[in-house]
Design a protein around this motif. Structure first.
Motif, PDB file in Angstrom:
ATOM      1  N   ILE A  75     -12.967 141.284 142.721  1.00 17.04           N
ATOM      2  CA  ILE A  75     -13.164 139.991 143.370  1.00 17.04           C
ATOM      3  C   ILE A  75     -12.830 138.877 142.380  1.00 17.04           C
ATOM      4  CG2 ILE A  75     -14.993 140.993 144.799  1.00 17.04           C
ATOM      5  CD1 ILE A  75     -16.986 139.362 143.091  1.00 17.04           C
ATOM      6  N   ASN A  76     -12.882 137.652 142.857  1.00 14.12           N
ATOM      7  CA  ASN A  76     -12.632 136.492 141.998  1.00 14.12           C
ATOM      8  C   ASN A  76     -13.893 136.224 141.174  1.00 14.12           C
ATOM      9  OD1 ASN A  76     -11.572 134.196 140.828  1.00 14.12           O
ATOM     10  ND2 ASN A  76     -12.016 132.880 142.599  1.00 14.12           N
ATOM     11  N   LEU A  77     -14.073 137.030 140.132  1.00 14.07           N
ATOM     12  CA  LEU A  77     -15.276 136.988 139.315  1.00 14.07           C
ATOM     13  C   LEU A  77     -14.989 136.304 137.994  1.00 14.07           C
ATOM     14  CD1 LEU A  77     -18.266 138.055 139.163  1.00 14.07           C
ATOM     15  CD2 LEU A  77     -17.322 140.027 137.925  1.00 14.07           C
ATOM     16  N   LYS A  78     -15.800 135.342 137.637  1.00 13.57           N
ATOM     17  CA  LYS A  78     -15.680 134.664 136.360  1.00 13.57           C
ATOM     18  C   LYS A  78     -16.714 135.224 135.397  1.00 13.57           C
ATOM     19  CE  LYS A  78     -14.009 130.380 138.459  1.00 13.57           C
ATOM     20  NZ  LYS A  78     -14.266 128.919 138.648  1.00 13.57           N
ATOM     21  N   VAL A  79     -16.259 135.699 134.240  1.00 13.26           N
ATOM     22  CA  VAL A  79     -17.148 136.290 133.246  1.00 13.26           C
ATOM     23  C   VAL A  79     -17.046 135.489 131.959  1.00 13.26           C
ATOM     24  CG1 VAL A  79     -17.758 138.369 131.961  1.00 13.26           C
ATOM     25  CG2 VAL A  79     -16.829 138.564 134.276  1.00 13.26           C
ATOM     26  N   SER A  80     -18.194 135.154 131.403  1.00 20.70           N
ATOM     27  CA  SER A  80     -18.211 134.408 130.144  1.00 20.70           C
ATOM     28  C   SER A  80     -19.413 134.861 129.327  1.00 20.70           C
ATOM     29  CB  SER A  80     -18.303 132.903 130.410  1.00 20.70           C
ATOM     30  OG  SER A  80     -19.502 132.594 131.121  1.00 20.70           O
ATOM     31  N   MET A  89     -21.901 136.425 134.785  1.00 17.29           N
ATOM     32  CA  MET A  89     -20.917 136.734 135.833  1.00 17.29           C
ATOM     33  C   MET A  89     -21.164 135.799 137.013  1.00 17.29           C
ATOM     34  SD  MET A  89     -21.299 140.886 135.685  1.00 17.29           S
ATOM     35  CE  MET A  89     -23.020 140.764 135.172  1.00 17.29           C
ATOM     36  N   LYS A  90     -20.090 135.167 137.477  1.00 10.45           N
ATOM     37  CA  LYS A  90     -20.216 134.228 138.586  1.00 10.45           C
ATOM     38  C   LYS A  90     -19.230 134.575 139.691  1.00 10.45           C
ATOM     39  CE  LYS A  90     -22.039 130.157 136.177  1.00 10.45           C
ATOM     40  NZ  LYS A  90     -21.885 128.697 135.970  1.00 10.45           N
ATOM     41  N   SER A  91     -19.784 134.767 140.896  1.00 12.61           N
ATOM     42  CA  SER A  91     -18.958 134.846 142.096  1.00 12.61           C
ATOM     43  C   SER A  91     -19.172 133.554 142.860  1.00 12.61           C
ATOM     44  CB  SER A  91     -19.365 136.058 142.947  1.00 12.61           C
ATOM     45  OG  SER A  91     -20.617 135.826 143.577  1.00 12.61           O
ATOM     46  N   ARG A  92     -18.569 133.435 144.016  1.00 12.16           N
ATOM     47  CA  ARG A  92     -18.765 132.192 144.774  1.00 12.16           C
ATOM     48  C   ARG A  92     -20.191 132.069 145.312  1.00 12.16           C
ATOM     49  NH1 ARG A  92     -15.805 135.299 148.586  1.00 12.16           N
ATOM     50  NH2 ARG A  92     -17.003 135.686 150.508  1.00 12.16           N
ATOM     51  N   SER A  93     -20.958 133.196 145.322  1.00 13.05           N
ATOM     52  CA  SER A  93     -22.299 133.181 145.886  1.00 13.05           C
ATOM     53  C   SER A  93     -23.398 133.389 144.861  1.00 13.05           C
ATOM     54  CB  SER A  93     -22.432 134.277 146.960  1.00 13.05           C
ATOM     55  OG  SER A  93     -21.467 134.121 147.974  1.00 13.05           O
ATOM     56  N   LEU A  94     -23.100 134.080 143.784  1.00 15.90           N
ATOM     57  CA  LEU A  94     -24.138 134.509 142.859  1.00 15.90           C
ATOM     58  C   LEU A  94     -23.784 134.199 141.412  1.00 15.90           C
ATOM     59  CD1 LEU A  94     -24.968 138.085 144.244  1.00 15.90           C
ATOM     60  CD2 LEU A  94     -26.477 136.089 144.326  1.00 15.90           C
ATOM     61  N   THR A  95     -24.839 134.015 140.625  1.00 11.27           N
ATOM     62  CA  THR A  95     -24.723 134.004 139.177  1.00 11.27           C
ATOM     63  C   THR A  95     -25.626 135.111 138.650  1.00 11.27           C
ATOM     64  OG1 THR A  95     -24.292 131.632 139.056  1.00 11.27           O
ATOM     65  CG2 THR A  95     -25.097 132.703 137.060  1.00 11.27           C
ATOM     66  N   VAL A  96     -25.040 136.049 137.923  1.00  8.59           N
ATOM     67  CA  VAL A  96     -25.785 137.196 137.393  1.00  8.59           C
ATOM     68  C   VAL A  96     -25.651 137.173 135.882  1.00  8.59           C
ATOM     69  CG1 VAL A  96     -26.039 139.699 137.406  1.00  8.59           C
ATOM     70  CG2 VAL A  96     -25.330 138.507 139.497  1.00  8.59           C
ATOM     71  N   LYS A  97     -26.790 137.219 135.190  1.00  7.91           N
ATOM     72  CA  LYS A  97     -26.802 137.153 133.733  1.00  7.91           C
ATOM     73  C   LYS A  97     -27.343 138.453 133.160  1.00  7.91           C
ATOM     74  CE  LYS A  97     -27.712 132.170 133.928  1.00  7.91           C
ATOM     75  NZ  LYS A  97     -28.691 131.090 133.615  1.00  7.91           N
TER      76      LYS A  97
END
Length: 817
Positions: A75-80, A89-97
């Motif tokens: 998916i379009n997942l942003k990881v930093s 990890m950020k998706s359009r709906s969730l932020t998971v740390k």
């Protein structure tokens, strides 16, 4: 300056070191947590759902889920990474740390609202010996807000709406079906994907799962924003719900047990003669003959000398037939011999324990009955081979899969050590119903698309909804206390994402009502009459309406005659069910096509009214109806009965004494309290009186009705009087509109008992009520199928009695009031 430079370099170096502890994958991340000696993998399935795997450091585990059939996606997942090394990890709906020092995962919405946080695990992995294999007991705890509601876990008999403040060992049983999944009023859900016995704990310190066996921690986090959204995510992972046959929403008659084919056909004929609607007759066990022929999947009992003729006669009477099949086989049966030859039988104490019929079991004559290994594909093939040849090819319409836990007495460690195709029985026991029901469903669907799968199962596990499975609550006792427990059981089961559920109307074990006052049978006992009537009225508003039980026959015609209150109340309940079939079948389409739910806990639709969160005595049925079953005896004393375990109900003695109830006047009105949720107006279905929500009401009750309310803005199609669901086409439906808010409804139709709808063979007629304009728009028909109505009439009726009849030819029309 030099000192600052050194400090910056050290910080960057630290960040770089921690950053090296994780890697991006095509569907998420993998990370090592050196301080905890564990590895973590996060797999994303969509922007709202992800899987978490945790295992001891350096171990590689390949685990394929039995419940989840979806695949993780890129998916379009942003990881930093943050300055402290934590991974975000950020998706359009969730932020998971992920905290890379503790391994703790934290879940938030995309705008930062807190959802759930793991607690640090001290004993995530405890080594255990599982039948000679070294593995672990696995544990994960979470921090939940004390004010949030938690629901689910399957079908429990604890009488609780919220699953909070409790410890519960989750293991399949006769009257309890478990899945380690909960969802929250915050709009998220957690599925603990483990099939061993699992302890669920919710207290001030934690909400947690601990499973007896597991190679790894494996759970899914799903965010939907609402209960419906969570259910949609559950089904996106574990499978959508196919359409059940149209006839399966009619009334079903059963008992323990019909003893001949003449009796089976005779019951259907009697219903037709009396004009009581009926769509299905169900044959219980022992049509195969002796216990040594247990579940032979053949009619070997001489009283069923021509089973094809029996089924044909039932069909000629415009009814259908289901039949009991089991998860075990007697030693003289063909399936037993075929399974034994392949080594696909499990040696454990199961029902029946004696080859001699009767109770208690005579252990001088052991039955030799053994459970089969449904985890093995070859075993499922053999099961279907004999079921198809011996019964399905005769024209049988549906399956009553009993003992799908399976029945398992003695509970010895050696029994759990027994190996199945997928490992020890201990490690996979809770998934037994999923794989055995799935085996029958998959084989029937592979054979034909012309007859929809309908399976009545005594147990269920997440994923079973994709198999045409309707779970019932097993051999519950006939008592008011047990009746009350069924409401919360059904609502929590539905909140796990499995929508088809039902109970034995009147309860299964009715032996305690067979007293001298009742002339030796519960059919003459007013105390049982009242319970049976109220339970049947509740059954109108369940996904399946099915009368069944032991110790007393359940056929309506044995409870009086026309003009008598008990008989009339039972018949009225069945007729109400049939008038609602267009509404129910359209709701079934919403369940299948739009991930809706039949039985809806009040918080699902009224989350902003906190009073609804813990109400387990009322519920919504579909989008329109608020159902308030009468759950306490109003005319007779309540007869107490202990919560029966698996085998305790058999051989129950009749009561030696009973209260003096020479006569009971069921014609007198009574009263009870009902809560109507805030945020809506409500119409009394019987009187059309409208009241504001957000308050408790004292309402009058009569014997042949329960309190029933319709939400303002609802559109409810009602059918005409019929003897079975397909007797008349829906060519002149009454459409009841309840003003006070805008509303929508879609009338759904298809061919009723095949899978052509999956290829687009169905119609939808959208209807919309504009409250400001007081106008109902019946929109253009969408779709087509063979045999559909090209034209029809709709009689649109308002609560004040005004109505208009319009001709509809598939084109948009407006009806103004």
């Amino acid at each position: 300056m030099k000192r600052n430079l050194i400090f910056i370099v050290c910080c960057l170096l630290t960040t770089w070191v921690w950053a090296q502890e994780y890697q991006r994958t095509g569907t998420g991340i993998k990370a090592s947590i050196p301080g905890k000696k564990i590895d973590v993998e996060v797999q994303w399935f969509n922007a709202n759902s992800l899987r978490v795997l945790k295992m001891p450091h350096g171990q590689t585990i390949e685990k394929k889920s039995l419940s989840v059939i979806a695949e993780p996606e890129n998916i379009n997942l942003k990881v930093s990474t943050q300055g402290n090394g934590n991974i975000v990890m950020k998706s359009r709906s969730l932020t998971v740390k992920l905290d890379t020092q503790t391994g703790i995962l934290t879940y938030e919405t995309s705008n930062g609202a807190s959802l759930l946080k793991e607690l640090e695990n001290v004993k995530a992995f405890t080594p255990v010996n599982d039948a000679g294999r070294v593995t672990y007991s696995v544990y994960q705890s979470f921090e939940t807000d004390k004010g949030e509601g938690l629901y689910g876990l399957g079908q429990l008999q604890n009488g609780q709406m919220m699953q909070r403040g409790m410890e519960k060992y989750l293991v399949q049983g006769n009257i309890e079906d478990v899945t380690p999944i909960f969802q929250s009023t915050k709009g998220y859900g957690v599925f603990w994907d483990n099939y061993a016995g699992t302890m669920y704990v919710d207290n001030e310190q934690e909400t947690s799962f601990r499973s007896d066996v597991g190679d790894c921690i494996d759970y899914y986090f799903m965010y939907g924003g609402s209960a419906d959204g969570v259910i949609a995510q559950i089904r996106s992972l574990t499978g959508s719900v196919p359409m059940m046959p149209l006839w399966s929403y009619g009334f079903m008659q059963s008992k323990e047990r019909y003893k001949s084919q003449d009796e089976v056909v005779g019951v259907v004929k009697k219903y037709r003669e009396l004009g009581i609607p009926l769509d299905c007759i169900i044959q219980d066990w022992q049509y195969w003959g002796s216990n040594y022929l247990w579940n032979a999947m053949e009619f070997l009992n001489y009283e069923y000398r021509d089973p094809k003729r029996m089924i044909d006669e039932v069909h000629d009477l415009n009814a259908h037939m289901m039949i009991s099949i089991w998860s075990s086989f007697g030693p003289k049966t063909k399936p037993f011999k075929a399974l034994k030859e392949e080594g696909l039988l499990m040696d454990m104490a199961t029902w029946p324990e004696s080859g001699v019929e009767g109770w208690p079991p005579n252990f001088d004559y052991p039955s030799g009955v053994k459970v089969y290994d449904p985890y093995h594909p070859k075993a499922r093939d053999i099961y279907w081979k004999y079921l198809n040849k011996g019964i399905f090819q005769l024209g049988m319409d549906g399956w009553w899969m009993d003992s799908t836990e399976p029945d398992h007495f003695n509970q010895r460690d050696s029994d759990f050590d027994r190996q199945t195709y997928l490992g020890s029985f201990r490690s996979v026991r809770n998934a037994f119903p999923l794989v055995t029901v799935g085996g029958v469903s998959d084989h029937q669907r592979a054979l034909t698309r012309d007859k929809r799968v309908i399976i009545l199962s005594r147990s269920g596990f997440l994923g079973q909804q994709r198999y045409g499975s309707n779970v019932w609550t097993g051999d519950v006792g006939s008592s008011w206390d047990m009746f009350r427990r069924q409401i919360t059981a059904g609502l929590n089961f539905s909140l796990t994402g499995m929508p088809h559920w039902n109970t034995d109307l009147g309860g299964f074990f009715a032996g305690s009502y067979n007293n001298r006052l009742g002339n030796g049978t519960a059919t003459k006992n007013p105390m049982f009459h009242e319970l049976y009537v109220r339970w049947s009225q509740f059954g109108v508003f369940c996904p399946m309406m099915r009368s069944h039980g032991a110790d007393a026959p359940r056929e309506i015609f044995l409870y009086g005659k026309a003009g008598e209150p008990v008989y009339d109340a039972l018949v009225d309940a069945v007729k109400l069910r049939y008038s609602l079939i267009p509404y129910i079948y359209s709701t079934s389409w919403e369940v299948s096509h739009r991930n809706s739910t039949f039985m809806r806990a009040l918080f699902m639709d009224f989350l902003n009214d906190p009073k609804t969160w813990d109400i387990g005595s009322e519920y919504m049925f579909g989008s329109a109806f608020l159902v308030a079953p009468v759950l306490h005896a109003q005319y007779t004393p309540e007869q107490a009965q202990k919560l029966l375990k698996e085998n305790e109900g058999w051989g129950c003695k009749a009561q030696e004494s009973a209260p003096s109830l020479l006569s009971v006047d069921f014609t007198q009105p009574k009263e009870m309290e009902v809560y109507l949720p805030a945020g809506s107006q409500w119409y009394d279905f019987w009187t059309n009186e409208v009241v504001e929500g957000g308050r408790n009401l004292k309402v009058a009750t009569v014997f042949n009705r329960i309190p029933l309310y319709v939400r303002a803005g609802s559109i409810v199609p009602l059918g005409t009087d019929v003897q079975y669901v397909g007797e008349k086409k829906w060519d002149n439906l009454r459409v009841c509109v309840y003003p006070g808010a805008d509303g929508n409804f879609t009338l759904y139709e298809d061919e009723g008992d095949n899978y052509n709808y999956e290829n687009g063979a169905y119609t939808e007629i959208p209807m919309a009520w504009n409250d400001a304009k007081r106008m109902l728009t019946i929109d253009a028909r969408r779709g087509c199928y063979e045999g559909m109505l090209d034209k029809r009439k709709f009689t649109v009726r308002m609560p004040d009695g005004s109505e208009k009849t319009v001709a509809y030819k598939g084109e948009k029309i407006n009806v103004k009031f």
